[in-house]
Design an enzyme around this catalytic site. Structure first.
Site, PDB file in Angstrom:
ATOM      1  N   LYS A 199      41.418  59.701  20.749  1.00  0.00           N
ATOM      2  CA  LYS A 199      42.547  60.434  21.922  1.00  0.00           C
ATOM      3  C   LYS A 199      41.975  59.348  23.246  1.00  0.00           C
ATOM      4  O   LYS A 199      43.105  58.674  23.712  1.00  0.00           O
ATOM      5  CB  LYS A 199      42.018  61.769  22.611  1.00  0.00           C
ATOM      6  CG  LYS A 199      42.974  62.131  23.339  1.00  0.00           C
ATOM      7  CD  LYS A 199      43.097  63.531  23.469  1.00  0.00           C
ATOM      8  CE  LYS A 199      43.101  64.034  25.277  1.00  0.00           C
ATOM      9  NZ  LYS A 199      43.560  65.172  25.593  1.00  0.00           N
ATOM     10  N   GLU A 205      31.145  56.303  18.980  1.00  0.00           N
ATOM     11  CA  GLU A 205      31.420  56.762  17.216  1.00  0.00           C
ATOM     12  C   GLU A 205      32.107  54.907  16.680  1.00  0.00           C
ATOM     13  O   GLU A 205      32.021  54.423  16.342  1.00  0.00           O
ATOM     14  CB  GLU A 205      31.225  58.080  16.680  1.00  0.00           C
ATOM     15  CG  GLU A 205      29.388  58.456  17.107  1.00  0.00           C
ATOM     16  CD  GLU A 205      29.874  59.287  17.892  1.00  0.00           C
ATOM     17  OE1 GLU A 205      30.528  59.133  18.945  1.00  0.00           O
ATOM     18  OE2 GLU A 205      28.954  60.854  17.853  1.00  0.00           O
ATOM     19  N   GLY A 256      42.176  67.529  22.367  1.00  0.00           N
ATOM     20  CA  GLY A 256      41.360  66.370  20.344  1.00  0.00           C
ATOM     21  C   GLY A 256      40.937  67.894  18.981  1.00  0.00           C
ATOM     22  O   GLY A 256      42.045  66.508  18.235  1.00  0.00           O
ATOM     23  N   ARG A 257      40.837  69.049  19.602  1.00  0.00           N
ATOM     24  CA  ARG A 257      41.207  69.360  18.175  1.00  0.00           C
ATOM     25  C   ARG A 257      42.264  70.290  18.178  1.00  0.00           C
ATOM     26  O   ARG A 257      42.200  70.787  16.943  1.00  0.00           O
ATOM     27  CB  ARG A 257      39.879  70.637  18.672  1.00  0.00           C
ATOM     28  CG  ARG A 257      39.630  71.530  19.516  1.00  0.00           C
ATOM     29  CD  ARG A 257      38.560  71.601  19.282  1.00  0.00           C
ATOM     30  NE  ARG A 257      38.534  72.753  21.101  1.00  0.00           N
ATOM     31  CZ  ARG A 257      38.451  72.268  22.691  1.00  0.00           C
ATOM     32  NH1 ARG A 257      37.773  71.094  22.628  1.00  0.00           N
ATOM     33  NH2 ARG A 257      38.497  72.634  23.848  1.00  0.00           N
ATOM     34  N   GLU A 342      34.544  74.576  19.829  1.00  0.00           N
ATOM     35  CA  GLU A 342      34.092  73.309  20.849  1.00  0.00           C
ATOM     36  C   GLU A 342      35.541  74.199  21.962  1.00  0.00           C
ATOM     37  O   GLU A 342      35.330  74.463  23.085  1.00  0.00           O
ATOM     38  CB  GLU A 342      35.142  72.046  20.466  1.00  0.00           C
ATOM     39  CG  GLU A 342      34.572  71.108  21.351  1.00  0.00           C
ATOM     40  CD  GLU A 342      34.935  70.081  20.859  1.00  0.00           C
ATOM     41  OE1 GLU A 342      36.434  69.317  20.975  1.00  0.00           O
ATOM     42  OE2 GLU A 342      33.651  68.746  20.913  1.00  0.00           O
ATOM     43  N   HIS A 373      27.030  81.438  -5.626  1.00  0.00           N
ATOM     44  CA  HIS A 373      25.887  81.490  -6.469  1.00  0.00           C
ATOM     45  C   HIS A 373      24.826  80.264  -5.069  1.00  0.00           C
ATOM     46  O   HIS A 373      23.747  80.173  -5.343  1.00  0.00           O
ATOM     47  CB  HIS A 373      25.728  80.522  -7.565  1.00  0.00           C
ATOM     48  CG  HIS A 373      26.479  81.043  -8.292  1.00  0.00           C
ATOM     49  ND1 HIS A 373      26.814  81.572  -8.980  1.00  0.00           N
ATOM     50  CD2 HIS A 373      28.834  81.130  -8.463  1.00  0.00           C
ATOM     51  CE1 HIS A 373      27.120  82.441  -9.979  1.00  0.00           C
ATOM     52  NE2 HIS A 373      28.608  82.331  -9.284  1.00  0.00           N
ATOM     53  N   LYS A 482      25.731  63.227  24.999  1.00  0.00           N
ATOM     54  CA  LYS A 482      26.338  61.842  25.490  1.00  0.00           C
ATOM     55  C   LYS A 482      25.707  60.284  26.638  1.00  0.00           C
ATOM     56  O   LYS A 482      25.290  59.676  25.962  1.00  0.00           O
ATOM     57  CB  LYS A 482      27.893  61.397  26.145  1.00  0.00           C
ATOM     58  CG  LYS A 482      28.674  61.959  24.752  1.00  0.00           C
ATOM     59  CD  LYS A 482      30.416  61.854  25.335  1.00  0.00           C
ATOM     60  CE  LYS A 482      31.412  61.643  24.710  1.00  0.00           C
ATOM     61  NZ  LYS A 482      32.548  62.652  24.747  1.00  0.00           N
TER      62      LYS A 482
HETATM   63  O1  F6P Z   1      33.295  65.813  20.867  1.00  0.00           O
HETATM   64  C1  F6P Z   1      33.925  65.797  21.400  1.00  0.00           C
HETATM   65  C2  F6P Z   1      35.197  65.284  20.956  1.00  0.00           C
HETATM   66  O2  F6P Z   1      36.060  64.749  22.911  1.00  0.00           O
HETATM   67  C3  F6P Z   1      36.081  65.741  20.756  1.00  0.00           C
HETATM   68  O3  F6P Z   1      36.717  66.916  21.395  1.00  0.00           O
HETATM   69  C4  F6P Z   1      37.637  65.027  20.614  1.00  0.00           C
HETATM   70  O4  F6P Z   1      37.967  65.759  19.753  1.00  0.00           O
HETATM   71  C5  F6P Z   1      36.409  64.075  19.595  1.00  0.00           C
HETATM   72  O5  F6P Z   1      35.396  63.775  21.187  1.00  0.00           O
HETATM   73  C6  F6P Z   1      36.351  62.340  20.120  1.00  0.00           C
HETATM   74  O6  F6P Z   1      37.389  61.770  20.583  1.00  0.00           O
HETATM   75  P1  F6P Z   1      38.697  61.067  20.862  1.00  0.00           P
HETATM   76  O7  F6P Z   1      39.943  61.022  19.497  1.00  0.00           O
HETATM   77  O8  F6P Z   1      39.019  60.822  22.395  1.00  0.00           O
HETATM   78  O9  F6P Z   1      37.826  59.548  20.169  1.00  0.00           O
END
Ligand code: F6P
Length: 515
Positions: A199, A205, A256-257, A342, A373, A482
């Site tokens: 987003k 990452e 995002g979610r 979240e 199990h 972060k």
């Molecule tokens: O973990 C925080 C967060 O902002 C989530 O809400 C989001 O889905 C994820 O990181 C990834 O964010 P982005 O889509 O901006 O890379």
């Protein structure tokens, strides 16, 4: 926006507390069923694509009436209507919350962004069809994390039976290089499409993985970034700087979610095709209409969200176990973890006042029958009571005779055992019973029923968050880690320990290359 009452300020909250003290503690599911032959009918309902049996929960008509009163006193309906009207209900970020618009059919919404949603959807689905038809692309690698990973990964896994052969799908989320490295050993640059899903297009990452994927692509002799990389983002400018020409956008009013319905859903569309993706959207839209229009008494997201409040705040359950009795739903618990924890893992209300009651429970789980199990022992005989949510489909999509009947029999048996128990078996063989569960039943796992199931959960999270008076649409709690990680990454190079607490200093020293 009209001021709303927080649940603990509403008169019905006191009524619920009194009811809990007088009747709630001693409530026994076995007696409730014995006393009321209509209990199943009273506490179950058919909603779009999803049948729900809530009757094995520790609720009765009085609790249900009080919870409905609570919802009305807290202005749940007005809050829901404000979301569907596009008001900026995400107040800490001053944003509207309009993921529902992404699944609203063409022409159905007067929202000013509706046209843009449909032109973007058309372009994305057109691209998805072109990739599906392109036999030279055999591998699609989605690079994203959180909402930019969990939804597409969960849905592509869930809809495996609808995925046309000829393409493999890979999901790389973790900054742990083992994940990307393992995928890169399986793909060739000439036949791989990398989707950079973010987003913000700034997430550590995702950007680290994206840069490494581009580096690998170029080192392998790949040159046509335009053909082999596409971006799914609200930050088109950053994607351009990265060198990506093919970009599908979305907007700040999609959390995002809540974003698998947007361009973030491109891997799903490539997997199941444009028609399948539109069915996913239409199933979710059916649930939107139900949530927006049904009276609270027969409104499944509302009933589930209210049950969640009852379970968390009166029965004191701190966790809920998700048990999908469908192995294709194996990523659903992880998806729901982000969605609920979240969204509702908050400790202050909209005015910033600390809350004196619990919010999001811990969600966890594995597909049945595997869980039986492993940890079901604890669910049946442990000291803590954990409500279980069973999710099953009436019809299987395979033809392996007998398997599905055994699967469903096990799901029903577990729910029955949790409730009935076997209290007089003696000592170690005793099952206390009276342990609550909910049963969600789909006719079959299809794009439409998956869409409805996910939208049902989105709205139920809205309901509990609304009553708790929190903002379900921000996530400030992910920021501190972060910032600290950026600082520690520098210290792992420099070895500087100044100002660190003793534990972190000790670990940084141990991890420094000079050690
Ligand atoms: O973990 C925080 C967060 O902002 C989530 O809400 C989001 O889905 C994820 O990181 C990834 O964010 P982005 O889509 O901006 O890379």
């Amino acid at each position: 926006m009209a001021a709303r009452l927080r649940c603990d300020e509403a008169p019905a909250w006191v009524g619920l507390q009194e009811h809990w003290d007088i009747n709630g503690r001693a409530f026994d599911l076995r007696c409730a069923f014995a006393a009321d032959p209509n209990r199943f009918a009273t506490f179950s309902q058919q909603a779009p694509q999803v049948f729900a049996d809530l009757s094995k929960n520790r609720i009765d008509l009085a609790v249900q009436a009080l919870l409905l009163r609570l919802a009305r006193e807290c202005g749940l309906e007005a809050h829901r209507d404000a979301m569907f009207a596009g008001e900026p209900i995400n107040t800490t970020e001053n944003r509207a919350v309009k993921h529902w618009l992404l699944r609203s059919p063409r022409g159905a919404s007067a929202d000013p962004d509706a046209k843009l949603v449909h032109s973007t959807l058309d372009a994305m689905l057109d691209y998805a069809e072109r990739i599906r038809a392109d036999a030279a692309i055999t591998d699609v690698v989605n690079i994203g994390i959180g909402g930019s990973d969990l939804g597409p990964q969960m849905a592509v896994t869930a809809l495996h039976d609808f995925v046309s052969p000829g393409k493999r799908f890979h999901f790389v989320s973790n900054v742990d290089g083992h994940e990307l490295a393992a995928v890169l050993t399986q793909v060739q640059p000439a036949s791989t499409l990398f989707l950079i899903a973010s987003k913000t297009f700034t997430t550590l990452e995702t950007m680290t993985n994206a840069r490494s994927a581009r580096g690998w692509f170029e080192a392998q002799g790949g040159s046509n970034i335009a053909r082999h990389f596409a971006a799914l983002t609200t930050n088109v400018a950053e994607a351009g700087k990265f060198g990506i020409e093919t970009t599908f956008g979305f907007w700040d009013w999609v959390g995002g979610r809540y974003s698998m319905w947007s361009a973030i859903g491109l891997p799903i569309a490539i997997a199941i095709g444009a028609a399948g993706f539109r069915q996913l959207l239409s199933g979710a839209h059916e649930m939107d209409l139900h949530f927006a229009g049904a009276a609270l008494e027969g409104n499944l997201p509302a009933r589930l969200g209210l049950l969640d409040v009852w379970n968390r705040n009166f029965l004191g359950f701190t966790s809920r176990s998700i048990a999908p009795y469908h192995s294709a739903l194996r990523r659903l618990p992880a998806y729901l973890q982000q969605l609920e924890m979240e969204s509702n893992g908050k400790r202050v209300d909209l005015q910033g006042r600390p809350l004196a009651f619990g919010t999001a429970p811990v969600l966890w789980g594995e597909p049945g029958t595997n869980g039986q199990h492993a940890y079901f022992q604890m669910l049946h005989q442990g000291t803590d009571v954990v409500p279980v949510e069973f999710i099953a489909a009436k019809r299987a999509s395979h033809t392996l005779a007998g398997h599905h009947r055994l699967l469903l029999a096990n799901a029903l048996a577990q729910a029955q055992a949790l409730m009935q128990g076997r209290p007089d078996a003696g000592g170690h063989r005793d099952f206390p019973g009276n342990r609550p569960s909910t049963f969600l039943l789909l006719d079959q796992l299809t794009p439409a029923s998956l869409g409805a199931l996910v939208a049902l959960h989105e709205h139920r999270v809205f309901v509990s968050g609304s009553l708790w008076g929190i903002n379900s649409f921000d996530q400030w709690g992910v920021e501190l880690g972060k910032v600290l990680a950026a600082d520690i990454a520098g210290r792992l190079i420099s070895g500087d320990l100044a100002g660190l607490d003793g534990s972190t200093a000790g670990l940084v020293r141990g991890l420094h290359p000079s050690h």
